[in-house]
Structures are given as structure tokens and as C-alpha cells.
Write an enzyme that holds these catalytic residues in place. Structure first.
Site, PDB file in Angstrom:
ATOM      1  N   LYS A  24       0.826  -1.215   0.114  1.00  0.00           N
ATOM      2  CA  LYS A  24       0.008  -0.011  -0.001  1.00  0.00           C
ATOM      3  C   LYS A  24       0.902   1.288  -0.014  1.00  0.00           C
ATOM      4  O   LYS A  24       0.652   2.313  -0.789  1.00  0.00           O
ATOM      5  CB  LYS A  24      -0.992   0.015   1.422  1.00  0.00           C
ATOM      6  N   THR A  25       1.755   1.317   0.683  1.00  0.00           N
ATOM      7  CA  THR A  25       2.758   2.393   0.810  1.00  0.00           C
ATOM      8  C   THR A  25       3.389   2.833  -0.149  1.00  0.00           C
ATOM      9  O   THR A  25       3.432   4.010  -0.789  1.00  0.00           O
ATOM     10  CB  THR A  25       3.759   2.524   2.264  1.00  0.00           C
TER      11      THR A  25
ATOM     12  N   GLU B  48      -4.013   6.145   1.737  1.00  0.00           N
ATOM     13  CA  GLU B  48      -3.504   4.586   2.018  1.00  0.00           C
ATOM     14  C   GLU B  48      -4.668   4.073   2.865  1.00  0.00           C
ATOM     15  O   GLU B  48      -4.954   4.646   3.892  1.00  0.00           O
ATOM     16  CB  GLU B  48      -2.457   4.352   2.633  1.00  0.00           C
TER      17      GLU B  48
END
Length: 459
Positions: free
Chosen positions: A122-123, A166
Site C-alpha cells: 500500500k505505502t 492509503e
């Protein structure tokens, strides 16, 4: 400017745990919109200093009087109900709103909230999408779960209708958001302390895609089988990407790696050449993260030349295979990986590099994850030449599982590979100092305090 009608009633907002990665970003957005914001945190930090400079009243330490006069109090999940500010807000009848619920209210203010979710990646993917939008002059607001060098922080306050976040699936917090577009990178068996089974995780993602409007975008990883049935639950058009699955809209092909392990590849869009890309982050998993970014940005008419520039220049988010320095002519890296899939992806990324021996110092994260995925962790660590396991980082948990890092070491040894259990981080550093040779690679791995080992070794 975004439409803030749904939160206008809260002119003065106090935030408990304002120094957190997400909370600090929310605070800056609110100040930019003209709200009066104050906040407290247990210890001082650079993030708190930055917030002070932005005109936010900051309290170090939690005291009941800090909430007096607030129209609402936003608190992070780390805040307990015995917190004096939490208790006093309740006594005064001030509305208390948990961080993810308040972030959900913020997502309603924007016409175009882009949410990046999935168990892994995700990051990195949020960072790539964000930087493409910045480079394309789309003036986004951004919330990402790590420090991004190019943003000089973990958030950005823009004045457009674009909000890139996110979106974490833990305790189903992503179901509180109002996304216009979603990227779903993968669905894996994590956070079993909450979900109990992988089936429950899949059900949460089904509810999540049902949030999308008909004129939105659903971007999914077609190499992940659990993602493939999601489009049937969404009214939004779906764009698929992949490497293995060729029945996709965006396909990576002609993949090669340089001596640093950084990939380059061609992308086909609907089986026609789209663009050639080069990355400055390692591993096949980052090709998939890049494809997610490419598919999303293409849906927003961002040019492939902008994407090509951003993907080439991005050297990684904080703690994502981050180069820390040199010890005894050996390169030292740090990575946040704390799930077997992430550990294995990092181990595979290393294989594309030139070095003598690899050393990993792994710190398991939470007792429940270690207990539920013990054998998976043991197998994921096997590709490293030398394995050191330090004590479990408890995070939010108590050890009701009767599990320890020695159990993981025993599992690795049982599989025929020698692993060392070293309890303290200082002792890990001493061990590495004695054993690491020139041209080796050292990697610290985990979401807790193990990140301290690399700098200690280099010093």
C-alpha cells in the site's frame, strides 16, 4: 476547494495522538481549511514541531484541560479509554470520533478520493500514485503511511478535489471511506487477531468494492486469485493488471533486472505497446505495485511520460528496502516487512543483486501474527544465508498465545537451516560486527524497533 459542509459544525477540533502518521496529516488539512486545531501526544517529535510551525497548538502529555472548548475530539486507535482527555471529553459531552471515522468524513469532502488498499504494497503504491499526480500538476491532498522524501513528510495538502489515501483493512476501517477509485493490490491472511479467517477478510474487501460509484474506477491485481471475483460486486468499471495472468488491460513483459536488482520492463495496454519503464526500487512485487499505479494514472489521463519519470526517480518510501549505509564494506538495508508474503518478496528481490552472503535480523510483529503464521514465517526466511531472530515486538498485544521467537528459530532449524535467537538488539549488533564480511548484505526486517539495528551497526 473541497466541500466541507459535513464537518463545518466542528470549528474547533482537538486531536489526541496528533503525532501519529495519519493524525498529523489530517490536522494539516483541517488547518488549511480554516479550522482551529489543537492536539496532544505522549512524547515530543519532529512531526509535532512541524505541526507547531503550521499554527497548531500542541501539548506534550495528556491532560484533561486540553479538551476544554473543543467542538469535537478526534482520537487515534492507540488511545485508551482511561486517557484523561478522553474521559474529560466524555464528561463534557464533547463528541468523540475515532481517527478512521473522521478520515471517512474527510473523504466525503472530496469529489475524487483515491484509496489504495491490499495486504501488501500500500505505502509504495500510494507514494507512486501521489507523486504522479503531483508531477502532473493535479494538486492532490495526500495521506500515506510513511515518510516520502519527495513530499518532505507523510502527507501533502492540496486545493483540488483529488485526495489520495492509503486505506488499511485492519478492523475494517476502510469501510468508513467514500472512495471514487480503489486500487486493490492483493488479499492475504493478515490481521487474524481481528478477522479470524481469510474468508472474513475476503468478505470485508467485497463490502469495500461495493462502496464505489458507477462512474468510479476499480483497479485490481489479476495475478492475485482472491482479487479476481471482486468486479462482480462493484458497479464501477474494472481495470486489471498483471505479470503472470495475460488476460489483463495492463501487462508487464520483457522484464530484466540490473545489478542492483532494479527492474525494467515493457507495458502492454490491451496487448499493444504502451511504454517502457525502469524502477529504482527492487523486486518483482514492485513491478506489480508500479502496474497498479500505471493503470490508475492512465484512468485519470496522466501521460505515460509523467509516469515514466516518476517511476524511474522514486527510490522508495521510508523503511521500504531503504539503504541505511555501509558497515565493513557490506551494504545495510532496512525493511518494514512483517508478514510472510512480504518477507519472501524481499528475499526474492535480494536474489537479483550481486553480493557474497545475506544476513537478516528479523523481529516478529505481534504475538497473534507469529502464532498464526509461524510455519509460513519459517519458510519465508529460508532463502537468507544467515538468519537472526530477535524478540517479538508486542505492539498492541499481550502474550496470550504462549509463543516466542525461540519457537520460530526451532521451526527454521527443523527445516534444516541454522537460525540464531538473539534477544537484545545490542547483542544483534555485536554478533553482526563479528561475522559480517565485505560485500555481504545486511537487512533488518520488521515493523518494530529492529529498525534501530542498522544505524547502530553503521555507527
Amino acid at each position: 476547494m473541497p466541500n466541507i459542509d459535513n464537518i463545518k459544525k466542528y470549528r474547533k477540533i482537538h486531536m489526541i495522538g496528533i503525532g501519529g502518521v495519519s493524525m498529523s496529516g489530517i490536522a494539516e488539512i483541517l488547518v488549511n481549511w480554516g479550522f482551529s486545531v489543537s492536539g496532544s501526544d505522549q512524547t515530543d517529535s519532529q512531526l509535532l514541531q512541524n505541526l507547531k510551525e503550521a499554527g497548531i497548538k500542541i501539548f506534550v502529555g495528556h491532560h484533561a484541560e486540553n479538551v476544554v472548548g473543543a467542538d469535537c475530539v478526534v482520537f487515534s486507535a492507540a488511545v485508551n479509554e482511561d486517557n484523561p482527555e478522553f474521559i474529560h471529553a466524555k464528561e463534557l459531552g464533547i463528541p468523540l470520533i475515532e481517527r478512521s471515522s473522521f478520515l471517512g468524513e474527510l473523504t466525503k469532502c472530496y469529489q475524487n478520493t483515491i484509496a489504495v488498499s491490499g495486504t501488501h504494497g500500500k505505502t509504495t503504491t500510494t507514494s507512486l500514485v501521489s507523486l504522479c499526480f503531483v508531477e502532473a500538476l493535479k494538486d492532490p491532498s495526500i495521506q500515506v503511511g510513511a515518510i516520502i522524501k519527495e513530499l518532505h513528510g507523510n502527507y501533502c495538502v492540496g486545493n483540488s478535489e483529488n485526495f489520495i489515501i492509503e486505506a488499511c483493512e485492519y478492523v475494517e476501517s476502510f469501510l468508513k471511506f467514500s472512495p471514487k477509485s480503489e486500487i486493490i493490490l492483493n488479499i492475504d491472511n493478515d490481521h487474524l487477531d481481528y478477522y479470524k479467517t481469510i474468508e472474513n477478510i475476503e468478505k470485508a474487501f467485497i463490502k469495500y468494492v461495493q462502496l464505489l460509484p458507477e462512474d468510479g474506477h476499480l483497479i485490481i491485481n489479476a495475478d492475485d486469485n482472491r482479487c479476481l471475483n471482486l468486479p462482480t460486486y462493484s458497479k464501477a468499471p474494472c481495470v486489471k493488471y498483471g505479470i503472470e495472468n495475460e488476460n489483463v488491460d495492463f501487462l508487464a513483459t520483457n522484464i530484466s533486472f540490473n545489478e542492483e536488482g532494479f527492474p525494467s520492463f515493457d507495458v502492454l495496454k490491451h496487448n499493444k505497446f504502451y511504454e517502457h519503464f525502469e524502477l529504482s526500487i527492487p523486486g518483482k512485487h514492485n513491478i506489480l505495485n508500479s502496474l497498479a499505479c500505471i493503470a490508475l494514472c492512465d484512468a485519470y489521463s496522466i501521460s505515460s511520460s509523467v509516469m515514466k519519470k516518476v517511476l524511474k526517480s522514486f527510490s522508495g518510501a521510508d523503511r521500504r528496502f531503504e539503504f541505511k549505509g555501509i558497515f565493513n564494506n557490506a551494504k545495510v538495508y532496512d525493511d518494514y516487512g512483517h508478514h510472510p508474503t512480504e518477507v519472501l518478496a524481499t528475499a526474492k528481490a535480494l536474489k537479483n543483486r550481486n553480493f557474497n552472503n545475506s544476513w537478516v535480523v528479523f523481529q516478529p510483529h505481534t504475538y497473534s501474527r507469529t502464532y498464526n503464521l509461524l510455519d509460513d514465517f519459517a519458510n519465508a526466511l529460508l532463502p537468507f544465508d544467515n538468519i537472526i531472530v530477535t524478540d517479538i515486538y508486542a505492539a498492541r498485544e499481550k502474550n496470550t498465545y504462549n509463543i516466542s521467537s525461540k519457537d520460530l528459530v526451532d521451526s527454521i532449524n527443523h527445516l534444516g537451516k541454522n537460525a540464531e535467537y538473539i534477544s537484545s538488539l545490542d547483542d544483534c549488533v555485536s554478533y553482526l560486527k563479528e561475522h559480517v564480511k565485505p560485500n555481504d548484505i545486511v537487512l533488518t526486517l520488521g515493523a518494530g524497533t529492529v529498525t534501530q539495528v542498522g544505524p547502530m551497526l553503521i555507527r
